[in-house]
Design a protein around this motif. Structure first.
Motif, PDB file in Angstrom:
ATOM      1  N   LEU A 232       0.826  -1.205   0.000  1.00 10.07           N
ATOM      2  CA  LEU A 232       0.000   0.000   0.000  1.00 10.07           C
ATOM      3  C   LEU A 232       0.861   1.257   0.000  1.00 10.07           C
ATOM      4  N   TYR A 233       1.953   1.215   0.749  1.00 11.65           N
ATOM      5  CA  TYR A 233       2.857   2.365   0.776  1.00 11.65           C
ATOM      6  C   TYR A 233       3.447   2.615  -0.607  1.00 11.65           C
ATOM      7  N   ALA A 234       3.705   1.525  -1.340  1.00 11.90           N
ATOM      8  CA  ALA A 234       4.210   1.643  -2.708  1.00 11.90           C
ATOM      9  C   ALA A 234       3.089   1.993  -3.695  1.00 11.90           C
ATOM     10  N   HIS A 235       1.891   2.183  -3.160  1.00 10.19           N
ATOM     11  CA  HIS A 235       0.692   2.526  -3.946  1.00 10.19           C
ATOM     12  C   HIS A 235       0.392   1.455  -4.994  1.00 10.19           C
ATOM     13  N   ASP A 236       0.591   0.203  -4.582  1.00 11.18           N
ATOM     14  CA  ASP A 236       0.288  -0.935  -5.461  1.00 11.18           C
ATOM     15  C   ASP A 236      -0.905  -1.672  -4.853  1.00 11.18           C
ATOM     16  N   LEU A 237      -2.084  -1.107  -5.051  1.00 14.73           N
ATOM     17  CA  LEU A 237      -3.293  -1.662  -4.442  1.00 14.73           C
ATOM     18  C   LEU A 237      -3.595  -3.057  -4.966  1.00 14.73           C
ATOM     19  N   LYS A 238      -3.384  -3.272  -6.250  1.00 13.14           N
ATOM     20  CA  LYS A 238      -3.667  -4.581  -6.834  1.00 13.14           C
ATOM     21  C   LYS A 238      -2.836  -5.669  -6.160  1.00 13.14           C
TER      22      LYS A 238
ATOM     23  N   ARG B 170       2.113   5.015   9.032  1.00 10.66           N
ATOM     24  CA  ARG B 170       1.638   6.321   9.501  1.00 10.66           C
ATOM     25  C   ARG B 170       1.605   7.350   8.369  1.00 10.66           C
ATOM     26  N   LYS B 171       2.259   7.057   7.258  1.00 13.06           N
ATOM     27  CA  LYS B 171       2.281   7.979   6.113  1.00 13.06           C
ATOM     28  C   LYS B 171       1.206   7.656   5.085  1.00 13.06           C
ATOM     29  N   LEU B 172       0.464   6.580   5.312  1.00 12.67           N
ATOM     30  CA  LEU B 172      -0.608   6.219   4.382  1.00 12.67           C
ATOM     31  C   LEU B 172      -1.744   7.233   4.467  1.00 12.67           C
ATOM     32  N   PRO B 173      -2.442   7.512   3.354  1.00 14.26           N
ATOM     33  CA  PRO B 173      -2.213   6.928   2.032  1.00 14.26           C
ATOM     34  C   PRO B 173      -1.177   7.706   1.229  1.00 14.26           C
ATOM     35  N   THR B 174      -0.556   7.024   0.291  1.00 17.58           N
ATOM     36  CA  THR B 174       0.375   7.661  -0.634  1.00 17.58           C
ATOM     37  C   THR B 174      -0.239   7.653  -2.030  1.00 17.58           C
ATOM     38  N   GLY B 175       0.295   8.467  -2.905  1.00 15.87           N
ATOM     39  CA  GLY B 175      -0.179   8.460  -4.288  1.00 15.87           C
ATOM     40  C   GLY B 175      -1.519   9.152  -4.468  1.00 15.87           C
ATOM     41  N   ASP B 176      -2.069   9.033  -5.657  1.00 17.99           N
ATOM     42  CA  ASP B 176      -3.324   9.677  -6.031  1.00 17.99           C
ATOM     43  C   ASP B 176      -4.501   8.792  -5.648  1.00 17.99           C
TER      44      ASP B 176
END
Length: 277
Positions: free
Chosen positions: A184-190, A250-256
């Motif tokens: 999720l941090y890498a913004h890879d939801l899939k 603690r930094k979530l969410p990242t990305g758009d």
């Protein structure tokens, strides 16, 4: 008689080399100290004393670190591990690799990760998976510093599998939740959803608090609910993870997030329980 005399001469020679190494170290002549210790180690091998030879190699590795000779650091600690293995001492063999890895983390992180991985393998092959947990933690930390998030998640999944083998259920579930957080941090939801679906086929994880936490996170992502993501990231399940994971959670969410709102989780193919890597 000649054999005894030869052996005695060899022992005396090794003692002289050790004394010379100590004197060089005292005089801060690390280059000569390292050479003397390397010769002493070779001598111990000839005397069929791999334990003592390994200890000398570890000292050489430490001196090489002080000198900034990183290639030598790698070689010395690897050799020390091999020698400890020769006398059937798996734990010291793994420890030698870990010492080398810690010495190389800043200058040669790829080599450090490989040493951590090899140390984990040694312990796992000897049925000591639980002794490898700190090594998995250290290796994951290096991957995160390098921003190699997919590798970090894969390493965490391998940690979870090792925990499964020694019935460390809590550590297993934490490792799986940590891997999902990393995705999720890498913004890879899939990939996060796939990881969740796969791990949820493991009964221990399916019934865990960590599973419920991951489910809430993914639901919040699917709904594009930023406030809910932040709330879940502050939950006790996250707070009980390793500090390196807590920091990124603690930094979530990242990305758009706007592109994710209303997106339904993707069903993935069933997990092979023997392959969580």
């Amino acid at each position: 008689m000649l054999v005894c005399v030869s052996s005695s001469v060899g022992i005396v020679s090794k003692l002289l080399l050790l004394l010379a190494a100590i004197e060089y170290r005292t005089a801060r002549d690390n280059v000569k100290a390292k050479v003397a210790l390397e010769k002493a180690s070779k001598g111990q091998e000839m005397l069929s004393s791999p334990w003592d030879a390994a200890k000398h190699m570890e000292t050489c590795g430490n001196i090489a670190k002080e000198l900034g000779n990183w290639g030598e650091v790698l070689d010395y600690y690897r050799r020390a591990s091999e020698l400890f293995n020769e006398c059937g001492r798996v734990q010291p063999a793994a420890d030698a690799l870990a010492k080398g890895a810690r010495a190389l983390e800043e200058s040669s992180p790829d080599e450090a990760i490989q040493l951590y991985t090899d140390a984990c393998s040694l312990l796992e092959e000897d049925g000591r998976e639980q002794m490898a947990f700190d090594l998995y933690r250290a290796g994951t930390s290096v991957y995160l510093k390098l921003e190699r998030y997919e590798d970090a998640a894969t390493f965490l999944l391998r940690w979870g599998l090792a925990a499964d083998h020694c019935n460390a259920v809590n550590s297993q579930c934490k490792a799986y939740l940590s891997a999902i957080v990393v995705y999720l941090y890498a913004h890879d939801l899939k990939q996060a959803e796939k990881c969740y679906n796969d791990c949820s086929q493991i009964d221990a994880f399916l019934k865990s608090d960590q599973n419920r936490c991951a489910s809430k996170l993914l639901s919040a992502y699917a709904e594009g609910d930023i406030e809910e993501i932040k709330r879940v990231a502050q939950s006790s399940s996250i707070s009980n993870l390793d500090h390196m994971i807590i920091r990124i959670a603690r930094k979530l969410p990242t990305g758009d997030m706007s592109a994710l709102k209303g997106k339904e989780p993707v069903d993935e193919e069933p997990l092979d329980e023997n392959d969580l890597t």
